[in-house]
Design an enzyme around this catalytic site. Structure first.
Site, mmCIF file in Angstrom:
data_model
loop_
_atom_site.group_PDB
_atom_site.id
_atom_site.type_symbol
_atom_site.label_atom_id
_atom_site.label_comp_id
_atom_site.label_asym_id
_atom_site.label_seq_id
_atom_site.Cartn_x
_atom_site.Cartn_y
_atom_site.Cartn_z
ATOM 1 N N HIS A 125 -7.455 -12.513 -1.322
ATOM 2 C CA HIS A 125 -7.333 -12.003 -2.220
ATOM 3 C C HIS A 125 -5.680 -12.731 -2.450
ATOM 4 O O HIS A 125 -5.263 -13.197 -1.818
ATOM 5 C CB HIS A 125 -6.048 -10.586 -1.545
ATOM 6 C CG HIS A 125 -5.100 -10.751 -0.275
ATOM 7 N ND1 HIS A 125 -3.686 -11.573 0.057
ATOM 8 C CD2 HIS A 125 -5.660 -11.496 1.536
ATOM 9 C CE1 HIS A 125 -3.336 -12.366 0.795
ATOM 10 N NE2 HIS A 125 -4.335 -11.651 1.744
ATOM 11 N N ASP A 126 -5.994 -12.306 -3.694
ATOM 12 C CA ASP A 126 -4.663 -12.595 -4.719
ATOM 13 C C ASP A 126 -4.599 -14.162 -5.081
ATOM 14 O O ASP A 126 -4.021 -15.040 -5.753
ATOM 15 C CB ASP A 126 -3.206 -12.398 -4.642
ATOM 16 C CG ASP A 126 -2.953 -11.144 -3.756
ATOM 17 O OD1 ASP A 126 -3.209 -9.601 -4.892
ATOM 18 O OD2 ASP A 126 -3.043 -10.475 -2.830
ATOM 19 N N GLY A 143 -4.762 -15.974 1.499
ATOM 20 C CA GLY A 143 -3.828 -15.095 0.070
ATOM 21 C C GLY A 143 -2.825 -15.560 -0.454
ATOM 22 O O GLY A 143 -2.307 -16.756 -0.434
#
Length: 263
Positions: A125-126, A143
């Protein structure tokens, strides 16, 4: 909405809200979920799962068993609306996993264009990934990781959350990164240490002898002079006057928060 020129296998499951571009091919038993947009001329193999909100550009190739746009593996995630964006002409091989972002960052995972993701690469994520990168089998990004352009990750290499790797860096196979890797630097080991400048990669990309020489001089100032980053920056800024390729090193070091790898 599906363009008439798209070729979709009869066993594929396409959500009515998905947008499928011209010339797209989708293989058997693939699932395209709600709020997914696939650009023109993409090829999606069999048994692929793509969930939204996800935007995929044109000319991408995604192989079997890949999971694209799934919810992230973050315990703070509580179902917020987050996104994944993928650029153009990427190759995503078997069993890769790309997760959407989190509300704790910018709610977005972004992948650039012309990248190769080999078997079983994980993009958490991200993450932010630039263009023209190569990630070998089982490379793992935690992440909030930021990767520049023309970066190569060897097989089984992994990077800690919030880590950064600058453009044109080379990360050796099985390297473990707990600090940032500046542009142009080769890194290897557990935990990774710097092993010189990625000179061969720079030559292949058309860097001049003068530019490579300035980058090597910058490397010596950063890693061998014993100076602090604050002391090194004026030297790099002077080099940058004649060789602007040093500029991305300066920018990277000024933005550094976690610290860089050290010999």
């Amino acid at each position: 909405m599906t363009e008439q020129s798209a070729v979709i296998h009869e066993t594929a499951i396409i959500h009515p809200s998905a947008k499928i571009g011209r010339g797209v091919e989708i293989g058997p038993w693939t699932l395209i979920g709600a709020d997914v947009e696939i650009g023109d001329d993409c090829w999606i193999g069999s048994h692929v799962v793509i969930k939204g909100p996800t935007r995929i550009g044109r000319g991408n190739r995604i192989f079997q068993f890949a999971s694209i746009g799934e919810e992230c593996q973050d315990k703070k995630y509580a179902g917020e609306l987050t996104r994944l964006e993928i650029g153009d002409h990427n190759v995503i091989r078997e069993s890769c996993t790309f997760h959407r972002g989190t509300a704790q960052d910018e709610s977005l995972t972004r992948v650039g264009s012309h990248n190769l993701f080999m078997v079983n690469v994980h993009v958490a994520h991200d993450c932010r990934i630039g263009d023209n990168c190569i990630f070998a089998n089982n490379a793992t990004l935690a992440g909030h990781v930021h990767i520049g352009d023309h970066v190569i990750f060897g097989g089984h290499a992994a990077i800690h959350q919030f880590g950064r790797v600058g453009s044109h860096a080379f990360i050796a196979g099985c390297a473990a990164l707990n600090k940032d890797v500046p542009p142009y630097v080769m890194a290897a080991g557990l935990y990774a240490k710097p092993f010189g400048v990625n000179s061969e990669g720079l030559r292949r990309r058309g860097f001049s002898k003068e530019a490579i020489s300035a980058i090597k001089q910058s490397y010596k100032e950063i890693f061998r002079s014993g100076k602090t980053i604050a002391e090194v920056l004026p030297v790099l800024e002077e080099l940058n006057k004649s060789q602007p390729e040093v500029g991305i090193l300066i920018e990277f070091l000024k933005e550094n928060e976690r610290g860089i790898i050290r010999a």
